[in-house]
Design a protein around this motif. Structure first.
Motif, PDB file in Angstrom:
ATOM      1  N   LEU A 196       0.838  -1.191   0.000  1.00 14.44           N
ATOM      2  CA  LEU A 196       0.000   0.000   0.000  1.00 14.44           C
ATOM      3  C   LEU A 196       0.877   1.247   0.000  1.00 14.44           C
ATOM      4  O   LEU A 196       1.703   1.433   0.898  1.00 14.44           O
ATOM      5  N   ILE A 197       0.706   2.099  -1.024  1.00 12.38           N
ATOM      6  CA  ILE A 197       1.502   3.325  -1.084  1.00 12.38           C
ATOM      7  C   ILE A 197       0.654   4.588  -0.941  1.00 12.38           C
ATOM      8  O   ILE A 197       1.184   5.671  -0.717  1.00 12.38           O
ATOM      9  N   LEU A 198      -0.675   4.454  -1.070  1.00 14.82           N
ATOM     10  CA  LEU A 198      -1.558   5.603  -0.860  1.00 14.82           C
ATOM     11  C   LEU A 198      -2.924   5.093  -0.434  1.00 14.82           C
ATOM     12  O   LEU A 198      -3.479   4.178  -1.048  1.00 14.82           O
ATOM     13  N   THR A 199      -3.466   5.675   0.629  1.00 16.78           N
ATOM     14  CA  THR A 199      -4.857   5.441   1.011  1.00 16.78           C
ATOM     15  C   THR A 199      -5.468   6.783   1.384  1.00 16.78           C
ATOM     16  O   THR A 199      -4.826   7.586   2.075  1.00 16.78           O
ATOM     17  N   GLU A 200      -6.675   7.016   0.907  1.00 10.74           N
ATOM     18  CA  GLU A 200      -7.321   8.305   1.140  1.00 10.74           C
ATOM     19  C   GLU A 200      -8.823   8.103   1.310  1.00 10.74           C
ATOM     20  O   GLU A 200      -9.478   7.480   0.480  1.00 10.74           O
ATOM     21  N   ASN A 201      -9.359   8.607   2.427  1.00  7.80           N
ATOM     22  CA  ASN A 201     -10.804   8.606   2.645  1.00  7.80           C
ATOM     23  C   ASN A 201     -11.345  10.014   2.808  1.00  7.80           C
ATOM     24  O   ASN A 201     -12.480  10.206   3.249  1.00  7.80           O
ATOM     25  N   GLY A 202     -10.518  11.000   2.464  1.00  2.60           N
ATOM     26  CA  GLY A 202     -10.913  12.399   2.568  1.00  2.60           C
ATOM     27  C   GLY A 202     -10.339  13.104   3.771  1.00  2.60           C
ATOM     28  O   GLY A 202     -10.342  14.342   3.830  1.00  2.60           O
ATOM     29  N   SER A 203      -9.820  12.352   4.735  1.00  2.00           N
ATOM     30  CA  SER A 203      -9.323  12.977   5.962  1.00  2.00           C
ATOM     31  C   SER A 203      -8.063  13.796   5.730  1.00  2.00           C
ATOM     32  O   SER A 203      -7.746  14.687   6.518  1.00  2.00           O
ATOM     33  N   THR A 204      -7.311  13.490   4.658  1.00  2.00           N
ATOM     34  CA  THR A 204      -6.135  14.301   4.322  1.00  2.00           C
ATOM     35  C   THR A 204      -6.291  14.905   2.922  1.00  2.00           C
ATOM     36  O   THR A 204      -5.326  15.039   2.190  1.00  2.00           O
ATOM     37  N   LEU A 205      -7.528  15.244   2.592  1.00  2.00           N
ATOM     38  CA  LEU A 205      -7.807  15.807   1.272  1.00  2.00           C
ATOM     39  C   LEU A 205      -7.074  17.129   1.039  1.00  2.00           C
ATOM     40  O   LEU A 205      -6.786  17.506  -0.105  1.00  2.00           O
ATOM     41  N   ASP A 206      -6.750  17.837   2.121  1.00  2.00           N
ATOM     42  CA  ASP A 206      -6.037  19.108   1.981  1.00  2.00           C
ATOM     43  C   ASP A 206      -4.616  18.912   1.455  1.00  2.00           C
ATOM     44  O   ASP A 206      -3.957  19.878   1.043  1.00  2.00           O
ATOM     45  N   LYS A 207      -4.132  17.675   1.428  1.00  2.00           N
ATOM     46  CA  LYS A 207      -2.799  17.388   0.900  1.00  2.00           C
ATOM     47  C   LYS A 207      -2.838  17.139  -0.614  1.00  2.00           C
ATOM     48  O   LYS A 207      -1.784  16.958  -1.232  1.00  2.00           O
ATOM     49  N   ASN A 221     -15.620  21.045 -18.232  1.00  2.00           N
ATOM     50  CA  ASN A 221     -14.571  21.760 -17.505  1.00  2.00           C
ATOM     51  C   ASN A 221     -14.543  21.380 -16.035  1.00  2.00           C
ATOM     52  O   ASN A 221     -15.516  20.855 -15.473  1.00  2.00           O
ATOM     53  N   ILE A 222     -13.386  21.634 -15.424  1.00  2.00           N
ATOM     54  CA  ILE A 222     -13.189  21.396 -14.000  1.00  2.00           C
ATOM     55  C   ILE A 222     -13.545  22.667 -13.244  1.00  2.00           C
ATOM     56  O   ILE A 222     -13.074  23.761 -13.579  1.00  2.00           O
ATOM     57  N   ALA A 223     -14.407  22.525 -12.245  1.00  2.00           N
ATOM     58  CA  ALA A 223     -14.838  23.684 -11.456  1.00  2.00           C
ATOM     59  C   ALA A 223     -15.332  23.198 -10.099  1.00  2.00           C
ATOM     60  O   ALA A 223     -15.625  22.024  -9.917  1.00  2.00           O
ATOM     61  N   GLY A 224     -15.413  24.111  -9.133  1.00  2.00           N
ATOM     62  CA  GLY A 224     -15.926  23.747  -7.819  1.00  2.00           C
ATOM     63  C   GLY A 224     -14.855  23.168  -6.911  1.00  2.00           C
ATOM     64  O   GLY A 224     -13.657  23.213  -7.209  1.00  2.00           O
ATOM     65  N   ASN A 225     -15.300  22.603  -5.786  1.00  2.00           N
ATOM     66  CA  ASN A 225     -14.384  22.126  -4.753  1.00  2.00           C
ATOM     67  C   ASN A 225     -14.836  20.776  -4.182  1.00  2.00           C
ATOM     68  O   ASN A 225     -16.023  20.463  -4.171  1.00  2.00           O
ATOM     69  N   MET A 226     -13.861  20.010  -3.693  1.00  2.00           N
ATOM     70  CA  MET A 226     -14.115  18.764  -2.982  1.00  2.00           C
ATOM     71  C   MET A 226     -14.133  19.042  -1.479  1.00  2.00           C
ATOM     72  O   MET A 226     -13.549  20.015  -0.996  1.00  2.00           O
ATOM     73  N   ARG A 227     -14.772  18.121  -0.732  1.00  2.00           N
ATOM     74  CA  ARG A 227     -14.737  18.218   0.726  1.00  2.00           C
ATOM     75  C   ARG A 227     -14.818  16.825   1.337  1.00  2.00           C
ATOM     76  O   ARG A 227     -15.214  15.855   0.685  1.00  2.00           O
ATOM     77  N   HIS A 228     -14.452  16.738   2.608  1.00  2.00           N
ATOM     78  CA  HIS A 228     -14.545  15.504   3.386  1.00  2.00           C
ATOM     79  C   HIS A 228     -15.764  15.610   4.291  1.00  2.00           C
ATOM     80  O   HIS A 228     -15.924  16.591   5.011  1.00  2.00           O
ATOM     81  N   ASP A 229     -16.646  14.581   4.257  1.00  2.00           N
ATOM     82  CA  ASP A 229     -17.859  14.634   5.078  1.00  2.00           C
ATOM     83  C   ASP A 229     -17.751  13.774   6.332  1.00  2.00           C
ATOM     84  O   ASP A 229     -18.761  13.512   6.996  1.00  2.00           O
ATOM     85  N   GLY A 230     -16.538  13.337   6.669  1.00  2.00           N
ATOM     86  CA  GLY A 230     -16.345  12.480   7.822  1.00  2.00           C
ATOM     87  C   GLY A 230     -16.269  11.011   7.462  1.00  2.00           C
ATOM     88  O   GLY A 230     -15.793  10.199   8.247  1.00  2.00           O
ATOM     89  N   THR A 231     -16.758  10.677   6.254  1.00  2.00           N
ATOM     90  CA  THR A 231     -16.725   9.286   5.788  1.00  2.00           C
ATOM     91  C   THR A 231     -15.939   9.142   4.509  1.00  2.00           C
ATOM     92  O   THR A 231     -15.177   8.193   4.334  1.00  2.00           O
ATOM     93  N   GLY A 232     -16.126  10.077   3.583  1.00  2.00           N
ATOM     94  CA  GLY A 232     -15.464   9.984   2.287  1.00  2.00           C
ATOM     95  C   GLY A 232     -15.326  11.341   1.641  1.00  2.00           C
ATOM     96  O   GLY A 232     -15.306  12.386   2.312  1.00  2.00           O
TER      97      GLY A 232
END
Length: 482
Positions: A196-207, A221-232
C-alpha cells in the motif's frame, strides 16, 4: 383462547387463523433407494435421499359478505404467491422456521355462515426446520460449537485477517477442511506482492492539489471544490459549465510500474433525472493519461449505473474501453448503490473489475482485461479524482468516493509464495451457499483442491484456524431439525 396463525415472508394477517388438520409429516421425508439381489432375502440399502415436503394447512377467516370474502382472497393471493421460497413460521412451532412456496392454487373456501374456511398447499423444497442463528467466536484459534439440532448444520465462517498470510484454513475434528492459498514451505521465500503506497478517505484531502488536473476533453470543464464529510470525499460545489462540470483533485505518488487501485462509490440518487459522473484518472510521469475507471448516469429517465474502464486517452466511446455502457449498464431502478471498482496493471496486461455491493457481497460483477502497447506503460505517478454534473441537471443526494487505495505490485518468481491476505481483509467460508469470499468478492479460484464444504455434526464440534495467530474468527449457524 388466542387463535393461532402463521407468518409467511415476514407478514402476518390478523384476520386469518389456522384450523386443525395440518398434514405436515412428523419428521422430514426420507427416500430409501434399495438394491434387490436375486436369491437374497430382503435388499441392500444403496442410498438415502431427503425429499421435498408438501403439506396442507387448513385456515379460516371471517367475511362480512361475498364482496369482502373476494377481497380477502385476493389479499391472500398477493401475499402467498412468491417466486422463491420464503420464511414460514407457525405459532404452534415456536423457534422453528421453514422455507416454503405455495403450490397449486388457493383452494375454494367453504362458507359456513360468516366464516370462510379452506386449505393452503405449501411445498418445502428444503424440508428441514431451522432454529435461530447462533454465533460462536474462536478463542486461541479454536472454536467449540455445540449443535443442538437433530441434523447436521451448515456454518458460515468469517475470518478477519490480523497478520498477512499466504493461506487461510479451517479444519474440523473429522479432518475435513476448507482452505484458500498455499501454506509456506521451509525452502520457499515469502514475498509481499502488494504494498500500500496511498490510502485516502478524505481525511487528508487538503494534501491533494487542484493542478495540473485534466479530464477527457469532450466532457467539459473542472470547477468547484471537494470536501470531506467524515466518511469519504464529496463535491462541495460543482461550479458552472455548459457540459459536464465539477471538481477534481490530484495526488503525486512515488512512480510505480505495476500497480492496483481500488475504490468504492457510494451513490444515493432519489430521482431518475439525477445526473452524475465519478471517475479516477491515472497519469504517468509526463502527465500522459494511462486510463481511467468510474461510474456515470447519463439518462434522465432511469436510475442508471454505467461502468467505465478505459486504457489511455479518450478517442471515442468505444476505443480501448475495456468496460463501458456496452457491457456494463445497470438499469435496475435502484436509488441506492455501493459500487466497487478496481484496476490492476501487471506487465502489459490491464484488468478492470466492477461490482455492486449488496449486504457485504459482490453482485453484478464484470472483469475485463486487455494487453496494451508501450504508449500506456509509463510509470503511474499521479492519481486524480473527479466528480461531475451535466449542465443544469438534478444533482444526486450523495455521490461519494468512500476511499481510494493505491498499491505497488511486486513481480513474483516461480520460487516465491505471495501473500494473498492482508490485515483488515475478511475471508468468508460460506458452507450454506458454498461460496468463498474475500471482502465480499468471489474467490473460489483460490480454493485448495482437497478443501470441501463441511457441516457441523449433531452435538459437539471443534474448529481450528490456520495459520495460528493470524485471524479473529467467528462461526454463524442455524440448528437444523428433521
Amino acid at each position: 383462547m388466542t387463535k393461532k396463525s402463521f407468518t409467511f415472508n415476514g407478514i402476518r394477517k390478523p384476520w386469518l387463523h389456522m384450523t386443525r388438520g395440518r398434514t405436515k409429516p412428523l419428521i422430514t421425508p426420507v427416500q430409501r433407494n434399495l438394491l434387490n439381489v436375486s436369491g437374497m432375502h430382503g435388499a441392500h440399502l444403496q442410498s438415502s435421499e431427503v425429499d421435498a415436503m408438501p403439506f396442507n394447512q387448513p385456515i379460516a377467516f371471517i367475511a362480512k359478505n361475498d364482496e369482502h370474502a373476494l377481497q380477502l382472497k385476493d389479499e391472500l393471493a398477493e401475499w402467498l404467491i412468491t417466486e422463491e421460497p420464503a420464511e414460514l413460521k407457525f405459532d404452534d412451532e415456536p423457534g422453528r422456521t421453514y422455507y416454503a412456496i405455495v403450490q397449486n392454487t388457493i383452494e375454494d373456501f367453504e362458507r359456513i355462515g360468516i366464516m370462510r374456511q379452506g386449505s393452503i398447499s405449501f411445498l418445502c423444497l428444503d424440508p428441514y426446520a431451522y432454529g435461530e442463528e447462533d454465533t460462536k467466536e474462536f478463542t486461541s484459534d479454536t472454536a467449540i460449537i455445540s449443535n443442538p439440532g437433530t441434523a447436521p448444520a451448515d456454518p458460515i465462517i468469517e475470518l478477519e485477517v490480523e497478520e498477512a498470510t499466504t493461506f487461510a484454513m479451517v479444519q474440523n475434528q473429522n479432518q475435513e477442511y476448507m482452505m484458500i492459498g498455499t501454506p509456506i514451505e521451509d525452502d520457499i521465500e515469502v514475498v509481499n506482492g502488494k504494498e500500500l503506497i496511498l490510502t485516502e478517505n478524505g481525511s487528508t484531502l487538503d494534501k491533494w492539489d487542484t493542478t495540473p488536473t485534466r479530464i477527457d476533453s469532450w466532457i467539459g470543464n473542472i470547477a468547484g471544490n471537494m470536501r470531506h464529510d467524515g466518511t469519504g470525499i464529496l463535491a462541495e460545489s460543482y461550479g458552472t459549465g455548459d457540459k459536464m462540470h465539477g471538481p477534481a483533485v490530484i495526488k503525486e505518488i512515488p512512480p510505480v510500474q505495476d500497480f492496483e487501485i481500488d475504490t468504492t462509490f457510494d451513490i444515493i440518487s432519489n430521482f431518475e433525472i439525477d445526473n452524475y459522473r465519478m471517475e479516477i484518472y491515472m497519469f504517468d510521469e509526463g502527465m500522459n493519461m494511462l486510463g481511467k475507471m468510474g461510474v456515470n448516469d447519463n439518462n434522465r429517465n432511469l436510475w442508471r449505473r454505467n461502468g467505465l474502464g478505459r486504457v489511455g486517452e479518450y478517442v471515442d466511446n468505444s476505443t480501448r474501453y475495456v468496460i463501458g455502457g456496452g457491457n456494463y449498464q445497470q438499469d435496475d431502478l435502484k436509488k441506492v448503490s455501493l459500487m466497487y471498482l478496481r484496476v490492476k496493471r501487471e506487465g502489459k496486461k490491464v484488468t478492470f473489475y466492477i461490482a455492486e455491493i449488496r449486504n457485504g457481497r459482490h453482485h453484478a460483477t464484470l472483469t475485463r482485461s486487455m494487453n496494451v502497447s508501450s504508449d500506456y506503460l509509463g510509470k503511474l505517478k499521479y492519481v486524480q479524482l473527479f466528480i461531475g454534473n451535466w449542465k443544469d441537471r438534478n444533482r444526486t443526494f450523495r455521490t461519494r468516493i468512500n476511499y481510494v487505495n493505491v498499491y505497488e505490485l511486486a513481480q513474483n518468481t516461480v520460487d516465491n509464495t505471495p501473500y494473498i491476505l492482508y490485515p483488515g481483509d475478511i475471508v468468508t467460508f460460506d458452507h450454506v451457499n458454498e461460496e468463498i469470499l474475500i471482502n465480499g468478492e468471489d474467490r473460489k479460484d483460490l480454493k485448495d483442491f482437497g478443501g470441501s464444504f463441511f457441516s457441523l455434526t449433531k452435538g459437539e464440534n471443534q474448529l481450528i484456524m490456520h495459520p495460528a495467530n493470524s485471524f479473529f474468527g467467528n462461526v454463524k449457524f442455524r440448528p437444523r431439525y428433521r
